[in-house]
Design a protein around this motif. Structure first.
Motif, mmCIF file in Angstrom:
data_model
loop_
_atom_site.group_PDB
_atom_site.id
_atom_site.type_symbol
_atom_site.label_atom_id
_atom_site.label_comp_id
_atom_site.label_asym_id
_atom_site.label_seq_id
_atom_site.Cartn_x
_atom_site.Cartn_y
_atom_site.Cartn_z
ATOM 1 N N ALA A 120 0.825 -1.208 0.000
ATOM 2 C CA ALA A 120 0.000 0.000 0.000
ATOM 3 C C ALA A 120 0.856 1.254 0.000
ATOM 4 O O ALA A 120 0.553 2.234 -0.694
ATOM 5 N N ARG A 121 1.933 1.276 0.774
ATOM 6 C CA ARG A 121 2.796 2.454 0.852
ATOM 7 C C ARG A 121 3.407 2.793 -0.492
ATOM 8 O O ARG A 121 3.427 3.965 -0.901
ATOM 9 N N PHE A 122 3.919 1.790 -1.206
ATOM 10 C CA PHE A 122 4.563 2.060 -2.493
ATOM 11 C C PHE A 122 3.565 2.625 -3.499
ATOM 12 O O PHE A 122 3.887 3.522 -4.270
ATOM 13 N N VAL A 123 2.346 2.119 -3.469
ATOM 14 C CA VAL A 123 1.332 2.557 -4.424
ATOM 15 C C VAL A 123 0.952 4.020 -4.226
ATOM 16 O O VAL A 123 0.798 4.775 -5.185
ATOM 17 N N ILE A 124 0.823 4.460 -2.980
ATOM 18 C CA ILE A 124 0.301 5.796 -2.715
ATOM 19 C C ILE A 124 1.386 6.810 -2.338
ATOM 20 O O ILE A 124 1.062 7.948 -1.972
ATOM 21 N N ALA A 125 2.663 6.437 -2.434
ATOM 22 C CA ALA A 125 3.752 7.336 -2.039
ATOM 23 C C ALA A 125 3.691 8.709 -2.706
ATOM 24 O O ALA A 125 3.817 9.741 -2.033
ATOM 25 N N PRO A 126 3.510 8.814 -4.036
ATOM 26 C CA PRO A 126 3.459 10.145 -4.652
ATOM 27 C C PRO A 126 2.334 11.022 -4.107
ATOM 28 O O PRO A 126 2.527 12.230 -3.893
ATOM 29 N N LEU A 127 1.180 10.450 -3.868
ATOM 30 C CA LEU A 127 0.069 11.226 -3.322
ATOM 31 C C LEU A 127 0.360 11.656 -1.891
ATOM 32 O O LEU A 127 -0.085 12.723 -1.450
ATOM 33 N N ASP A 128 1.113 10.854 -1.171
ATOM 34 C CA ASP A 128 1.470 11.206 0.196
ATOM 35 C C ASP A 128 2.391 12.422 0.211
ATOM 36 O O ASP A 128 2.244 13.323 1.042
ATOM 37 N N ILE A 149 11.869 5.462 2.252
ATOM 38 C CA ILE A 149 12.528 4.450 3.084
ATOM 39 C C ILE A 149 11.958 4.443 4.501
ATOM 40 O O ILE A 149 11.495 3.404 4.988
ATOM 41 N N PRO A 150 11.943 5.608 5.206
ATOM 42 C CA PRO A 150 11.301 5.578 6.532
ATOM 43 C C PRO A 150 9.805 5.301 6.436
ATOM 44 O O PRO A 150 9.223 4.703 7.342
ATOM 45 N N ALA A 151 9.185 5.714 5.323
ATOM 46 C CA ALA A 151 7.751 5.479 5.162
ATOM 47 C C ALA A 151 7.447 3.996 4.991
ATOM 48 O O ALA A 151 6.460 3.490 5.527
ATOM 49 N N GLU A 152 8.294 3.276 4.226
ATOM 50 C CA GLU A 152 8.088 1.843 4.067
ATOM 51 C C GLU A 152 8.249 1.139 5.413
ATOM 52 O O GLU A 152 7.451 0.270 5.773
ATOM 53 N N ALA A 153 9.295 1.530 6.155
ATOM 54 C CA ALA A 153 9.485 0.954 7.489
ATOM 55 C C ALA A 153 8.306 1.296 8.381
ATOM 56 O O ALA A 153 7.849 0.466 9.182
ATOM 57 N N LEU A 154 7.791 2.525 8.232
ATOM 58 C CA LEU A 154 6.634 2.966 9.010
ATOM 59 C C LEU A 154 5.412 2.115 8.693
ATOM 60 O O LEU A 154 4.744 1.606 9.605
ATOM 61 N N SER A 169 0.017 1.659 17.694
ATOM 62 C CA SER A 169 0.794 1.696 16.450
ATOM 63 C C SER A 169 1.410 3.067 16.226
ATOM 64 O O SER A 169 2.564 3.174 15.803
ATOM 65 N N THR A 170 0.642 4.124 16.480
ATOM 66 C CA THR A 170 1.141 5.482 16.278
ATOM 67 C C THR A 170 2.328 5.781 17.188
ATOM 68 O O THR A 170 3.336 6.357 16.753
ATOM 69 N N THR A 171 2.219 5.411 18.441
ATOM 70 C CA THR A 171 3.296 5.677 19.398
ATOM 71 C C THR A 171 4.569 4.919 19.041
ATOM 72 O O THR A 171 5.669 5.482 19.054
ATOM 73 N N VAL A 172 4.421 3.645 18.694
ATOM 74 C CA VAL A 172 5.582 2.808 18.389
ATOM 75 C C VAL A 172 6.323 3.307 17.152
ATOM 76 O O VAL A 172 7.563 3.304 17.107
ATOM 77 N N THR A 173 5.598 3.758 16.147
ATOM 78 C CA THR A 173 6.206 4.108 14.860
ATOM 79 C C THR A 173 6.353 5.608 14.631
ATOM 80 O O THR A 173 6.752 6.027 13.547
ATOM 81 N N TYR A 174 6.079 6.428 15.639
ATOM 82 C CA TYR A 174 6.036 7.877 15.408
ATOM 83 C C TYR A 174 7.349 8.468 14.886
ATOM 84 O O TYR A 174 7.315 9.325 13.988
ATOM 85 N N PRO A 175 8.521 8.073 15.395
ATOM 86 C CA PRO A 175 9.756 8.633 14.832
ATOM 87 C C PRO A 175 9.883 8.421 13.328
ATOM 88 O O PRO A 175 10.381 9.292 12.606
ATOM 89 N N LEU A 176 9.433 7.281 12.831
ATOM 90 C CA LEU A 176 9.463 7.029 11.395
ATOM 91 C C LEU A 176 8.502 7.946 10.657
ATOM 92 O O LEU A 176 8.789 8.429 9.555
ATOM 93 N N ASP A 177 7.360 8.219 11.264
ATOM 94 C CA ASP A 177 6.382 9.127 10.673
ATOM 95 C C ASP A 177 6.956 10.531 10.567
ATOM 96 O O ASP A 177 6.796 11.220 9.556
ATOM 97 N N LEU A 178 7.627 10.977 11.610
ATOM 98 C CA LEU A 178 8.230 12.307 11.604
ATOM 99 C C LEU A 178 9.322 12.418 10.540
ATOM 100 O O LEU A 178 9.393 13.419 9.808
ATOM 101 N N LEU A 179 10.165 11.402 10.431
ATOM 102 C CA LEU A 179 11.209 11.409 9.405
ATOM 103 C C LEU A 179 10.603 11.421 8.013
ATOM 104 O O LEU A 179 11.088 12.129 7.115
ATOM 105 N N ARG A 180 9.554 10.637 7.807
ATOM 106 C CA ARG A 180 8.869 10.621 6.506
ATOM 107 C C ARG A 180 8.381 12.010 6.131
ATOM 108 O O ARG A 180 8.550 12.473 4.997
#
Length: 328
Positions: free
Chosen positions: A29-37, A90-95, A140-151
């Motif tokens: 899902a992430r790869f498909v919608i990356a440009p729109l993100d 990259i951080p988004a895929e990990a996210l 999920s948000t708390t665990v992955t938040y640093p990746l979200d911020l980097l993205r």
């Protein structure tokens, strides 16, 4: 419809199968919608028409840098190249992988826990789905938040990069902002995700039995329910998502991004500042592309999750049958 059939998403499959299916769904899902993100983030961070950091002209003489989904896509492509549409991937895929795995696992465990806790007087399916979805979203948000911020920070970079690499960005934030720098805007994220995931799973589980009866290509009844649930939930909590993005780019590098530059502090203060400077419509910048993004993202996620889970279950069943056949 029986209770077990109505809750097939949540209680079928082992923990490992659910984790693998969730991670697979998130990755695709992430790869498909990356440009729109990337487009959504750029629009959300554009604080005022004509007010940009790279071209600081008066609002009355300069139009907005970005004017909608298509124009933003074309502008990023022309000025930064095709790969810019996958900035922060990259951080988004990990996210997405981590988030999806944690989300579906927490959702499943919470649901089973609620069913055990309220075995005598079961909760209604929508209520059970709301509580399980909200819990899954918060964890999920708390665990992955640093990746979200980097993205977000990488997606907001223009031709002049703030962070030349992911590792440089991590070191820079840790050195200049400390551990708390990785969690800027977390309160907005939690406030947003709890009602969002609660509404999403509640609507999804309500619509899923009906959408499953639809005869559509590739068995996409799950996708239909996912799209409807995502659009409804996303619209309801969008202002909080926008505030979260603005808070994520605060810090010493705030004025180096393509758009934005204004200071924000706290969820309530940020919302007041946005309404005062940009009007109520400012709280919904990027909503259109967010909905356009949310629909395929949720459809791909739920469609892939259901089929990946079925695949991993069938794979394990085949292994068990093979072991039984070869055992003395």
């Amino acid at each position: 419809m029986s209770r077990s059939a109505d809750h097939r998403l949540k209680d079928e499959g082992s923990k490992t199968q659910v984790v693998l299916a969730g991670a697979t769904a998130g990755l695709i899902a992430r790869f498909v919608i990356a440009p729109l993100d990337v487009v959504k983030i750029r629009l959300q961070l554009q604080t005022h028409p004509g007010r940009t950091i790279i071209q600081p002209h008066p609002p009355s003489t300069q139009p907005p840098l970005y004017k909608g989904t298509l124009q933003t896509l074309v502008r990023i492509f022309r000025e930064e190249g095709l790969t810019a549409l996958w900035k922060g991937n990259i951080p988004a895929e990990a996210l997405y992988i981590t988030y999806s795995a944690v989300q579906f696992t927490t959702y499943r465990l919470t649901t089973l826990g609620l069913q055990s806790l309220f075995s005598t007087h079961p909760l209604s399916p929508p209520t059970e789905s709301f509580v399980a979805g909200a819990t899954a979203g918060a964890v999920s948000t708390t665990v992955t938040y640093p990746l979200d911020l980097l993205r977000t920070r990488f997606a907001a970079q223009g031709t002049q990069k703030v962070y030349p690499s992911l590792w440089y960005g991590i070191r820079s934030i840790a050195t200049n902002e400390g551990p708390a720098g990785f969690f800027r805007g977390l309160s907005a994220g939690i406030i947003q995700i709890v009602p969002y995931m609660g509404l999403f799973f509640s609507v999804y589980e309500t619509l899923r039995p009906y959408s499953a009866t639809l005869t559509l290509p590739f068995g996409s009844g799950d996708a239909v329910a996912g799209v409807a649930a995502s659009v409804f939930a996303k619209t309801a909590v969008f202002p909080l998502d926008l505030v979260r993005k603005r808070l994520q780019v605060q810090g010493p590098t705030r004025r180096q991004y393509v758009v934005g530059g204004l200071a924000y502090r706290g969820v309530g203060g940020s919302m007041k500042a946005i309404v005062r400077r940009e009007g109520w419509r400012g709280l919904y910048r990027g909503l259109t592309v967010s909905l356009v993004k949310a629909a395929p993202a949720s459809a791909v996620t739920m469609w892939t999750y259901e089929r990946a889970l079925a695949f991993f279950i069938s794979l394990d069943q085949a292994k068990e049958q093979e072991q039984e056949a070869t055992s003395p």
